[in-house]
Design a protein around this motif. Sequence first.
Motif, PDB file in Angstrom:
ATOM      1  N   UNK A  89      54.547  66.295  33.850  1.00  0.00           N
ATOM      2  CA  UNK A  89      54.942  65.125  34.640  1.00  0.00           C
ATOM      3  C   UNK A  89      53.743  64.500  35.338  1.00  0.00           C
ATOM      4  N   UNK A  90      52.797  65.336  35.759  1.00  0.00           N
ATOM      5  CA  UNK A  90      51.577  64.805  36.392  1.00  0.00           C
ATOM      6  C   UNK A  90      50.895  63.821  35.438  1.00  0.00           C
ATOM      7  N   UNK A  91      50.813  64.206  34.162  1.00  0.00           N
ATOM      8  CA  UNK A  91      50.200  63.311  33.173  1.00  0.00           C
ATOM      9  C   UNK A  91      51.080  62.082  32.950  1.00  0.00           C
ATOM     10  N   UNK A  92      52.376  62.295  33.014  1.00  0.00           N
ATOM     11  CA  UNK A  92      53.302  61.175  32.803  1.00  0.00           C
ATOM     12  C   UNK A  92      53.193  60.156  33.938  1.00  0.00           C
ATOM     13  N   UNK A  93      53.222  60.659  35.162  1.00  0.00           N
ATOM     14  CA  UNK A  93      53.131  59.759  36.326  1.00  0.00           C
ATOM     15  C   UNK A  93      51.740  59.131  36.422  1.00  0.00           C
ATOM     16  N   UNK A  94      50.726  59.888  36.005  1.00  0.00           N
ATOM     17  CA  UNK A  94      49.353  59.388  35.939  1.00  0.00           C
ATOM     18  C   UNK A  94      48.880  58.733  37.239  1.00  0.00           C
ATOM     19  N   UNK A  95      49.083  59.438  38.333  1.00  0.00           N
ATOM     20  CA  UNK A  95      48.652  58.945  39.637  1.00  0.00           C
ATOM     21  C   UNK A  95      47.172  59.291  39.845  1.00  0.00           C
ATOM     22  N   UNK A  96      46.437  58.421  40.473  1.00  0.00           N
ATOM     23  CA  UNK A  96      45.069  58.762  40.847  1.00  0.00           C
ATOM     24  C   UNK A  96      45.108  59.376  42.247  1.00  0.00           C
ATOM     25  N   UNK A  97      44.894  60.681  42.307  1.00  0.00           N
ATOM     26  CA  UNK A  97      45.067  61.397  43.580  1.00  0.00           C
ATOM     27  C   UNK A  97      43.820  61.345  44.459  1.00  0.00           C
ATOM     28  N   UNK A  98      42.985  60.334  44.285  1.00  0.00           N
ATOM     29  CA  UNK A  98      41.834  60.173  45.168  1.00  0.00           C
ATOM     30  C   UNK A  98      42.277  59.719  46.555  1.00  0.00           C
ATOM     31  N   UNK A  99      43.213  58.800  46.577  1.00  0.00           N
ATOM     32  CA  UNK A  99      43.654  58.172  47.831  1.00  0.00           C
ATOM     33  C   UNK A  99      45.163  58.234  47.941  1.00  0.00           C
ATOM     34  N   UNK A 100      45.654  58.359  49.159  1.00  0.00           N
ATOM     35  CA  UNK A 100      47.107  58.355  49.303  1.00  0.00           C
ATOM     36  C   UNK A 100      47.670  56.984  48.931  1.00  0.00           C
ATOM     37  N   UNK A 101      46.859  55.935  49.103  1.00  0.00           N
ATOM     38  CA  UNK A 101      47.330  54.594  48.736  1.00  0.00           C
ATOM     39  C   UNK A 101      47.592  54.481  47.234  1.00  0.00           C
ATOM     40  N   UNK A 102      46.891  55.283  46.435  1.00  0.00           N
ATOM     41  CA  UNK A 102      47.070  55.236  44.973  1.00  0.00           C
ATOM     42  C   UNK A 102      48.228  56.115  44.508  1.00  0.00           C
ATOM     43  N   UNK A 103      48.770  56.939  45.401  1.00  0.00           N
ATOM     44  CA  UNK A 103      49.845  57.840  45.000  1.00  0.00           C
ATOM     45  C   UNK A 103      50.383  58.566  46.219  1.00  0.00           C
ATOM     46  N   UNK A 104      51.287  57.909  46.957  1.00  0.00           N
ATOM     47  CA  UNK A 104      51.790  58.525  48.198  1.00  0.00           C
ATOM     48  C   UNK A 104      52.431  59.897  47.976  1.00  0.00           C
ATOM     49  N   UNK A 105      53.227  60.028  46.931  1.00  0.00           N
ATOM     50  CA  UNK A 105      53.874  61.332  46.711  1.00  0.00           C
ATOM     51  C   UNK A 105      52.839  62.386  46.337  1.00  0.00           C
ATOM     52  N   UNK A 106      51.871  62.000  45.507  1.00  0.00           N
ATOM     53  CA  UNK A 106      50.811  62.942  45.119  1.00  0.00           C
ATOM     54  C   UNK A 106      50.084  63.439  46.370  1.00  0.00           C
ATOM     55  N   UNK A 107      49.791  62.516  47.299  1.00  0.00           N
ATOM     56  CA  UNK A 107      49.078  62.896  48.529  1.00  0.00           C
ATOM     57  C   UNK A 107      49.922  63.829  49.382  1.00  0.00           C
TER      58      UNK A 107
END
Length: 464
Positions: A89-107
Amino acid sequence: MTQALDHALQHAKNWLSSLDDRPVAALADIETLRHRLDRVLPETGLSPVDVIDELVTLTHEGHLGSAGGRFFAWVIGGSLESALAAEWLVSTWDQNAALSACGPSAAMVENVAGKWILDLLDLPRDASFALTTGCQMAHFTALAAARHAVLEQVGWNVEADGLFDAPRLRVLASRERHGSIERAARFLGLGQRAILPLETDDQGKVTPQGLELALVEAGGHAIVVLNAADLNIGAFDPFEELIPIAHAAGAWVHVDGAFGLFGRASRAKRHLLEGVELADSWATDGHKWLNVPFDCGLAIIQNRAAHKAAMTLTASYIAATDGVRDAIDWNPEWSRRARGFSIYAALRELGRQGVEDLVDRCCDHCRALVVGIGELSGACVVAMPSLNQGLVRFERLTGTPEENDTYTDSIIELINATGEAFFSGTTWKGRRAMRVSVVNWRTSKTDVERAIAAVTKVLSTRFE
Ligand SMILES: *Cc1c(COP(=O)(O)O)cnc(C)c1O
């Protein structure tokens, strides 16, 4: 549009269900694989389904069965089902986890995963952390913080001024250190020769006398690196004794706990790590004993300010969100995988009790393997495991030590050739040995019995 995903799912299920029966060693050698795969870049493409099917067909014989229960080489670790599925799912969602702005749930998930790890390992709850590619980069991250703090004590700003005219920093590290410490010292511009080896006793532990001498030799500005389980015999340095000595000399203490730090999660093993919480930084892995798929290490740092100073970066196009943790402030990477999900999933699947059970089970299986193999004629125990790593050796009565080194390596090869189990060799105290490492939730009693039976068979044919 998702047909290739359906195929991938089917291939994955086939792979996992084959693990018990397929040989643990790879079936295809590197030349066969080169012949199959190494061609010029094709001018035209294939459909996604064909790409996936072709990839599986061309490569599956060249995979090791390291995801299975009878793989005991190096320190590899398995994958829990939830962590593996979360990775898809991480690959599916493909969030950039550098910044919370790029992926709030990932952060947020990464935040919680870090908090749970501090709780599980019982390390200072206010420590900062970074999820890195592995323990190698966790060392790099933690030792960058150490470099910052030790040089700051003498008024040197390493981030601004670099190292060219800085006071010489020394890294005092156990003789039984992992090679990733050397590489971290290289990456940080300290150089491999900055490492002064710390003497160890016959159990592979750094001695207080050895540390005191090395601290004097270093003449201040030192980073001390201790082992929470070395990779050969799982030796723990006596933290309670050593860390106060290092701190009295103004040194930073970093702990390599790639897998051994998880001993903290077991009430039966915790005593081996008494005092480890006194250190300044710790490096460990998610992809080893926590059994998440590869690409997951953890740096944990008590001095948040030093950690942030070493890693943070501000650029006008970064949308910093107030009060939210941005991984870019704590990690060496910029764009990065959302690593928090697999840790979160693994810990959610296991709970505190499940992690303890995983650790205890692996340790029991390791002991059973070392004892079982050690009892066979032609085998002997070199190091009984105190955790999940042990050593055995194969000897012929008439053999010289050198001949028995070669003999040990040849027996390992023969065992691996049976396909029933897979081990790797190592050199410990100048002699070859077979390492037994158990770090996979899948390893069962039956796997242990099958592995011992395979070794028995190899040895009995050799002795006929
Ligand atoms: C595996 C290992 C490392 C390196 O970790 P990676 O995750 O492979 O980068 C460092 N130290 C020890 C003791 C290890 O076992």
